[in-house]
Design a protein around this motif. Structure first.
Motif, mmCIF file in Angstrom:
data_model
loop_
_atom_site.group_PDB
_atom_site.id
_atom_site.type_symbol
_atom_site.label_atom_id
_atom_site.label_comp_id
_atom_site.label_asym_id
_atom_site.label_seq_id
_atom_site.Cartn_x
_atom_site.Cartn_y
_atom_site.Cartn_z
ATOM 1 N N GLN A 1 54.805 37.293 43.140
ATOM 2 C CA GLN A 1 54.765 35.847 42.534
ATOM 3 C C GLN A 1 55.739 35.060 41.992
ATOM 4 O O GLN A 1 56.567 36.323 40.752
ATOM 5 N N ARG B 1 55.100 37.988 37.069
ATOM 6 C CA ARG B 1 53.852 38.646 37.198
ATOM 7 C C ARG B 1 53.613 39.797 36.197
ATOM 8 O O ARG B 1 54.921 39.271 35.380
ATOM 9 N N TYR C 1 49.778 33.186 32.164
ATOM 10 C CA TYR C 1 51.026 32.380 33.018
ATOM 11 C C TYR C 1 50.006 30.996 33.696
ATOM 12 O O TYR C 1 49.296 31.306 34.010
ATOM 13 N N PRO D 1 51.344 29.406 39.569
ATOM 14 C CA PRO D 1 50.389 30.097 40.519
ATOM 15 C C PRO D 1 51.263 30.111 41.483
ATOM 16 O O PRO D 1 51.740 29.238 42.250
ATOM 17 N N VAL E 1 53.618 31.721 44.435
ATOM 18 C CA VAL E 1 53.624 33.036 45.800
ATOM 19 C C VAL E 1 54.533 32.618 46.105
ATOM 20 O O VAL E 1 55.124 31.701 46.479
ATOM 21 N N GLY F 1 50.351 25.667 42.883
ATOM 22 C CA GLY F 1 50.034 24.446 43.412
ATOM 23 C C GLY F 1 49.841 24.683 41.264
ATOM 24 O O GLY F 1 50.569 25.103 40.805
ATOM 25 N N PHE F 2 48.400 24.614 41.385
ATOM 26 C CA PHE F 2 47.777 25.329 40.099
ATOM 27 C C PHE F 2 46.321 25.797 40.089
ATOM 28 O O PHE F 2 45.844 26.304 41.296
ATOM 29 N N TYR F 3 46.257 26.338 39.132
ATOM 30 C CA TYR F 3 44.873 27.252 38.763
ATOM 31 C C TYR F 3 43.407 27.240 39.369
ATOM 32 O O TYR F 3 43.165 25.774 38.225
ATOM 33 N N MET F 4 42.679 27.599 39.869
ATOM 34 C CA MET F 4 41.331 27.710 39.795
ATOM 35 C C MET F 4 41.368 28.614 38.101
ATOM 36 O O MET F 4 41.384 29.691 38.993
ATOM 37 N N GLU G 1 40.163 32.532 39.047
ATOM 38 C CA GLU G 1 41.184 33.309 39.962
ATOM 39 C C GLU G 1 41.638 34.317 38.726
ATOM 40 O O GLU G 1 42.163 35.012 38.909
ATOM 41 N N ASN H 1 41.504 37.835 37.839
ATOM 42 C CA ASN H 1 42.943 39.546 37.280
ATOM 43 C C ASN H 1 42.201 39.820 36.059
ATOM 44 O O ASN H 1 42.892 40.867 35.989
ATOM 45 N N GLY I 1 42.539 37.851 47.115
ATOM 46 C CA GLY I 1 42.973 37.031 45.431
ATOM 47 C C GLY I 1 44.956 36.178 45.807
ATOM 48 O O GLY I 1 45.222 35.735 46.732
HETATM 49 N N1 ARG Z 1 45.045 34.171 42.741
HETATM 50 C C1 ARG Z 1 45.901 34.030 42.581
HETATM 51 C C2 ARG Z 1 46.147 34.400 40.914
HETATM 52 O O1 ARG Z 1 45.499 34.786 40.451
HETATM 53 C C3 ARG Z 1 47.180 33.493 42.850
HETATM 54 C C4 ARG Z 1 47.456 32.904 44.478
HETATM 55 C C5 ARG Z 1 47.355 30.961 44.156
HETATM 56 N N2 ARG Z 1 47.271 30.395 43.660
HETATM 57 C C6 ARG Z 1 47.014 29.240 43.411
HETATM 58 N N3 ARG Z 1 45.464 28.447 42.743
HETATM 59 N N4 ARG Z 1 47.629 28.390 44.659
HETATM 60 O O2 ARG Z 1 47.760 34.887 40.660
#
Ligand code: ARG
Length: 574
Positions: A316, A319, A400, A403, A405, A424-427, A430, A435, A574
């Motif tokens: 990513q 990191r 951070y 996210p 990738v 995108g943005f975080y859920m 995640e 993490n 992940g």
């Molecule tokens: N699960 C990964 C992380 O915790 C990120 C993957 C992409 N996630 C996203 N919301 N677009 O860093």
């Protein structure tokens, strides 16, 4: 995505002859139309409004124009200075609506501000959905249908220039035949071009141009592509093909719960960049644009495909380093130990903390990899605190916001783009339920449970579950407090349902990987939990896994990409 812009960007050169003709479509103001004029514009759709303002301000007919202009942020009002100047006169006036702060135009506001007056005309220009909405609302507010004129961007224009809404090409339902389907097995997620380039190109181009209602340009484009492939073995995709392919690949990502937003991906075409330094700069720009001060924008930056291969070493863009200690413990993020060691081997001096942002490593072909420190102000982070547990902030946790990738390959229309960082943005889960809580990551549940005073001698106290909830509450709260876009897993499950509805309405199948979509906590509270009908099939265009950059076979005599070892093909979620 317009025909003209595509042509302009791909073909027009200094030798091209341009012929300017009368405007076509119904966005045309007749000389005998003397009533007040209203222009509704969204974003770049200001163009006809601006043309109206320029004309009516000087044409001496006494006609007036009012422009209602919506755009996302203040920077998007590109020609505002000109409108300001024009509105000093008697004939032009305008309203600025900055949707990120003022909200969008809605039916009620529109009905109140713009009641129909005899002889008035409305011109609407912007994205299709905007135009459709505004047209409906105007009609609902009493405007005669004939008084609302909507811009036509893509149409079947015949040689005589005849065009009209009725003639407009229908967006076709594209039947995803067997030829387009990669049957699912975990292998299918690895880069493995399995059909000739030409076949992949034909399938993709047909799907794209039909879905966009541009069937009329398909044959011509296919002829060009066939000729180019025959001559060079591959072809250069247009900016629109690249961009739509990237969006389709998102729509096809069966492991992504956030696909409702697939059509909003912003694609930055950086295929012209040549040096690692230029690419690094483009990536830093990506980070800033996509972070957008917390109002995250789904963005993808694409670099040149083909040889010599361009690769980013980092999984990513952001990191945190992981430092393996002699006793086997890790300081930082254990997921990144190997990357950290490899960057250290390139000469990077590691600070040794728990949340050190790793430099980016770029490698082109068999050249030596180069590493670059990301400017700290390009990396937005959130310090984690809890709404009611004051000790939480003392844990010193942070994450951070972006996210992004950067290890996947975009396989689209027979072209493989090996370096395409996207975000995108975080859920919330995640971060909170993976993490921070996985035993193989920051492993914080025991720490939090102890602070909460829970009994950890037996799992039966559900200490893990209780700590997990508070951890996720803290992450969500901290992101919201800093006004950073983030969603919880309940909201995202609902978005996934909406995505399915949308796709079903377009008569397209939705494929999904259940084990990735069910949220990693409170699974049964998600509507996805009870689904036993979800099928995991992989369609192209797709994002695929590829070899770790440092394991890439860089010997030009070897023929590329080799399928990975079947014993190593399972991948952690992940
Ligand atoms: N699960 C990964 C992380 O915790 C990120 C993957 C992409 N996630 C996203 N919301 N677009 O860093």
């Amino acid at each position: 995505m317009g025909l003209f812009s595509r042509w302009l960007s791909d073909y027009a050169d200094h030798e091209a002859l341009l012929r300017c003709s009368q405007p076509m479509g119904d966005v045309f103001l007749g000389a005998d139309e003397t009533g007040p004029v209203y222009a509704f514009a969204a974003g770049i759709g200001i163009t006809p409004g601006l043309a109206l303002a320029r004309t009516l301000s000087v044409d001496g007919t006494g006609r007036t124009v009012h422009i209602d202009w919506s755009a996302r942020s203040h920077d998007d009002f590109e020609s505002a200075y000109e409108l300001e100047a024009l509105s000093l006169g008697r004939f032009v006036s305008w309203t600025r609506r900055c949707t990120s702060t003022d909200g969008r135009l809605d039916a009620a506001t529109l009905a109140e501000r713009y009641p129909y007056q005899e002889g008035a005309l409305a011109f609407v220009c912007g994205p299709d959905a905007y135009m459709e909405r505004v047209r409906e609302w105007l009609v609902a507010a009493g405007w005669p249908a004939g008084s609302v004129r909507v811009e036509v961007f893509s149409s079947n224009v015949d040689v005589d220039g005849h065009v009209g809404r009725e003639d407009r090409a229908e967006r076709e339902v594209v039947d995803l035949t067997d030829a387009e389907v990669v049957p699912y097995d975990s292998f299918a997620l690895d880069l493995r071009p399995d059909r000739p380039v030409l076949r992949e190109a034909e399938i993709f181009l047909a799907q794209m141009y039909r879905e966009l209602g541009l069937s009329s340009v398909l044959e011509g484009r296919l002829a060009e592509v066939r000729a180019e492939i025959a001559e060079t073995g591959t072809y250069v995709q247009t900016a629109d093909e690249l961009s739509y392919g990237a969006r389709l690949a998102w729509r096809n990502s069966s492991r992504c719960i956030g696909r409702f937003f697939w059509n909003h991906l912003q694609v930055r075409d950086m295929r012209h960049l040549e040096t690692e330094e230029e690419m690094f700069e483009a990536i830093v720009d990506h980070m800033r644009l996509a972070t957008n001060e917390g109002d995250l924008v789904s963005t993808l930056t694409v670099f040149r495909p083909g040889e010599p291969t361009i690769r980013l070493w980092n999984g990513q863009l952001v990191r945190y380093a992981g430092y393996r200690q002699p006793d086997g413990k890790v300081i930082g993020d254990p997921a990144n130990c190997e990357l950290t060691e490899r960057i250290q081997a390139l000469g990077w001096k590691a600070p040794g903390g728990r949340f050190d942002v790793l430099p980016l490593v770029l490698q082109i072909g068999d050249r030596a990899p180069k590493y670059f420190e990301i400017p700290p102000d390009a990396v937005m982070e959130v310090e984690i605190e809890h709404p009611d547990l004051p000790w939480f902030a003392e844990l010193g946790l942070r994450w951070y916001v972006l996210p992004a990738v950067s290890e996947l390959v975009l396989d689209s229309g027979g072209v493989q783009y090996r370096c395409v960082p996207f975000n995108g943005f975080y859920m919330v889960t995640e971060i909170g339920a993976r993490n921070f809580s996985d035993e193989s990551r920051y492993d914080l549940l025991p720490v939090i449970a102890d602070k909460m005073g829970l009994d950890r001698r037996t799992t039966a106290t559900l200490w893990k579950d209780r700590a997990l909830v508070e951890l996720n509450v803290a992450v969500m709260h901290s992101f919201q407090k800093k006004k950073v876009r983030m969603q919880d897993h309940h909201a995202m499950s609902t978005y996934f349902e909406k995505f399915e509805e949308q796709e079903t309405a377009c008569k397209r199948p939705v494929y999904a990987d259940w084990s990735w979509l069910v949220p990693p906590m409170s699974g049964s509270t998600s509507s996805i939990f009870l689904r036993d009908d979800l099928q995991n099939v992989v369609l192209k265009p797709m994002y695929a896994y590829q070899k770790k950059a440092w394991e890439e076979d860089r010997d030009p005599d070897h023929e590329g990409p080799v399928p990975p070892c079947p014993y190593h093909r399972r991948r952690a979620h992940g």
